[in-house]
Scaffold this active site. Sequence first.
Site, PDB file in Angstrom:
ATOM      1  N   PHE A  74      33.944 -69.876-103.786  1.00 15.13           N
ATOM      2  CA  PHE A  74      35.133 -71.339-102.870  1.00 15.13           C
ATOM      3  C   PHE A  74      35.254 -71.715-102.023  1.00 15.13           C
ATOM      4  CE2 PHE A  74      38.642 -69.521-105.665  1.00 15.13           C
ATOM      5  CZ  PHE A  74      38.432 -70.212-107.112  1.00 15.13           C
ATOM      6  N   ARG A  75      33.689 -70.801-100.578  1.00 18.79           N
ATOM      7  CA  ARG A  75      33.174 -72.456 -99.664  1.00 18.79           C
ATOM      8  C   ARG A  75      33.527 -72.037 -98.794  1.00 18.79           C
ATOM      9  NH1 ARG A  75      28.393 -72.136-102.763  1.00 18.79           N
ATOM     10  NH2 ARG A  75      28.056 -73.589-104.783  1.00 18.79           N
TER      11      ARG A  75
ATOM     12  N   ASN B 172      28.805 -65.915-100.172  1.00 18.86           N
ATOM     13  CA  ASN B 172      27.401 -66.589 -99.227  1.00 18.86           C
ATOM     14  C   ASN B 172      28.536 -68.096 -99.090  1.00 18.86           C
ATOM     15  OD1 ASN B 172      28.294 -67.853-101.898  1.00 18.86           O
ATOM     16  ND2 ASN B 172      26.496 -68.424-102.431  1.00 18.86           N
TER      17      ASN B 172
ATOM     18  N   HIS C 100      22.621 -60.186-107.078  1.00 18.79           N
ATOM     19  CA  HIS C 100      22.338 -61.525-107.731  1.00 18.79           C
ATOM     20  C   HIS C 100      20.517 -60.737-107.535  1.00 18.79           C
ATOM     21  CE1 HIS C 100      21.182 -65.972-107.399  1.00 18.79           C
ATOM     22  NE2 HIS C 100      20.352 -65.230-107.355  1.00 18.79           N
TER      23      HIS C 100
ATOM     24  N   ASN D 238      21.470 -71.371-110.866  1.00 19.86           N
ATOM     25  CA  ASN D 238      20.186 -70.364-110.735  1.00 19.86           C
ATOM     26  C   ASN D 238      21.227 -69.470-111.043  1.00 19.86           C
ATOM     27  OD1 ASN D 238      18.174 -68.819-109.527  1.00 19.86           O
ATOM     28  ND2 ASN D 238      18.508 -68.614-107.638  1.00 19.86           N
TER      29      ASN D 238
ATOM     30  N   ASP E 239      30.740 -67.704-112.764  1.00 24.80           N
ATOM     31  CA  ASP E 239      29.754 -68.529-111.269  1.00 24.80           C
ATOM     32  C   ASP E 239      29.834 -70.156-110.892  1.00 24.80           C
ATOM     33  OD1 ASP E 239      27.975 -68.250-109.388  1.00 24.80           O
ATOM     34  OD2 ASP E 239      25.995 -68.455-110.712  1.00 24.80           O
TER      35      ASP E 239
ATOM     36  N   HIS F 282      29.764 -78.462-105.531  1.00 24.62           N
ATOM     37  CA  HIS F 282      28.161 -79.069-105.049  1.00 24.62           C
ATOM     38  C   HIS F 282      28.995 -80.024-104.642  1.00 24.62           C
ATOM     39  CE1 HIS F 282      25.694 -75.583-104.092  1.00 24.62           C
ATOM     40  NE2 HIS F 282      25.386 -75.109-105.543  1.00 24.62           N
TER      41      HIS F 282
ATOM     42  N   GLY G 192      23.358 -74.583-108.939  1.00 28.47           N
ATOM     43  CA  GLY G 192      25.028 -74.356-109.582  1.00 28.47           C
ATOM     44  C   GLY G 192      25.752 -75.640-110.083  1.00 28.47           C
TER      45      GLY G 192
HETATM   46  O1  DOR Z   1      23.163 -71.572-109.476  1.00 26.10           O
HETATM   47  C1  DOR Z   1      24.129 -70.856-108.223  1.00 26.10           C
HETATM   48  N1  DOR Z   1      24.922 -71.233-106.964  1.00 26.10           N
HETATM   49  N2  DOR Z   1      23.429 -70.075-107.941  1.00 26.10           N
HETATM   50  C2  DOR Z   1      23.491 -69.044-107.010  1.00 26.10           C
HETATM   51  O2  DOR Z   1      23.420 -67.752-107.031  1.00 26.10           O
HETATM   52  C3  DOR Z   1      24.528 -69.354-105.910  1.00 26.10           C
HETATM   53  C4  DOR Z   1      25.501 -70.749-106.404  1.00 26.10           C
HETATM   54  C5  DOR Z   1      25.759 -70.681-105.647  1.00 26.10           C
HETATM   55  O3  DOR Z   1      26.319 -70.788-103.957  1.00 26.10           O
HETATM   56  O4  DOR Z   1      25.596 -71.952-104.925  1.00 26.10           O
HETATM   57 ZN    ZN Z   2      24.114 -65.456-108.466  1.00 27.52          ZN
HETATM   58 ZN    ZN Z   3      27.197 -67.016-107.692  1.00 29.91          ZN
END
Ligand code: DOR
Ligand code: ZN
Ligand code: ZN
Length: 427
Positions: free
Chosen positions: A66-67, A97, A182, A281, A308, A312, A327
Amino acid sequence: MGTWLLNGKLLNVANKELETKHIYIEQGKINKIMQSHEKPQVDGHEVIDAEGKLVSAGFIDMHVHFREPGFEYKETIATGTKSAAKGGFTTVACMPNTRPIVDDVETLQLVLDKAETEGIVRVLPYAAITENELGRDLTDFDALKNKGAIGFTDDGVGVQSAQMMKDAMSKAAAMNMPVIAHCEDNTLVVGAAVTDGAFAKKHGLKGIPNESEAIHVGRDILLAETTGVHYHVCHVSTEQSVRLIRQAKQIGIKVTAEVCPHHLLLSDEDIPALDANWKMNPPLRTPRDVEAMIEAIEDGTIDMIVTDHAPHSEDEKAQELQRAPFGIVGLETAFPLLYTKFVQTGKWTLDFLIQRMTEKPAEVFKLDSGKVSIGADADLTIIDLETTKTVDPETFLSKGRNTPFKGWKLQGWPVKTLVGGKVVWSD
Ligand code: DOR
Ligand code: ZN
Ligand code: ZN
């Protein structure tokens, strides 16, 4: 005053049939479930008509981004939880993250406060394993657990040091907390954007090999065996990982796993062009890996489905493939995708799919939710299984538009979502 949810179709757990029933909700909990022929006394109560619609326990997504704090232009807890509600999710677990990383109690508190004031579904926060997710120093597990973290993960990156992972697992095991991984060995990745497969070959690109994931899975399973921790593997994408998890489960190691809709539905051979909306990823793997994912969720090697959800900005994703971030968003398309491609095709029962989005994650992470039963929180999703709609990223409530599923015609769209008996989203 309570709420009556009338004439919804509920899954009977015993015979897997859909049965029309009436649900009475009081003080946020399911208070009564009545047979369709019974006549509820609705006077003085709110009434929601669910005639002809499926009523399911709200979906649970144990893996979203959720950033907030730090990348609010990509998503906030407000927009992320709206997106979740629209997708039928009533509980989501947020990855740490952000910027700063959720590696101390102050940042964790910030997430909890935002979730409380601006979130419209339940938000469960993970905290980082290592400070800044740099893999060097463990975070303060005790303090983070006491503040409300539900598990530890450095999602976004793999924990490169086996010793660090072992220390994290020992500590987490002693506190009865899960470690969520991960899995990615950086020495095998070196800046690739897609899997080592047909697409990489065709475009002359470097590829991410399957072993970069599976080596960590194998390593961590051994460490989980030694430490006794509950080890949960994020977004499994390779046949080799599945093989290792399957064997580990067979000999009683406490390992659980998740898979994303895109890894069940797409391979690298489906990528139409050098388009970053297909970059995530772990990456889309080979068709053989996709088959292995389906088999693994079907035989229970993989326990649950997660999105996941990784929003972005359009600018970021418009960059050339190599530079664009990994992502894709997932909350608003997960159920219709899986319903259309697996249930309508007769591969899975509706019950099978719903369990992997409700009961299974609840069971693995010891949550009280995930079932439609008397006394449970009224976290419910009402779904129209009939109407076909086309995926249109412009209609997303997420700030992210980054999806490879644009233009797909799908059935099984949520129309109303309730959290604690309150309608938080309605079509
Ligand atoms: O695709 C991904 N996006 N894989 C990840 O492990 C991190 C995530 C992201 O934070 O954008
Ligand atoms: Zn991941
Ligand atoms: Zn993730």
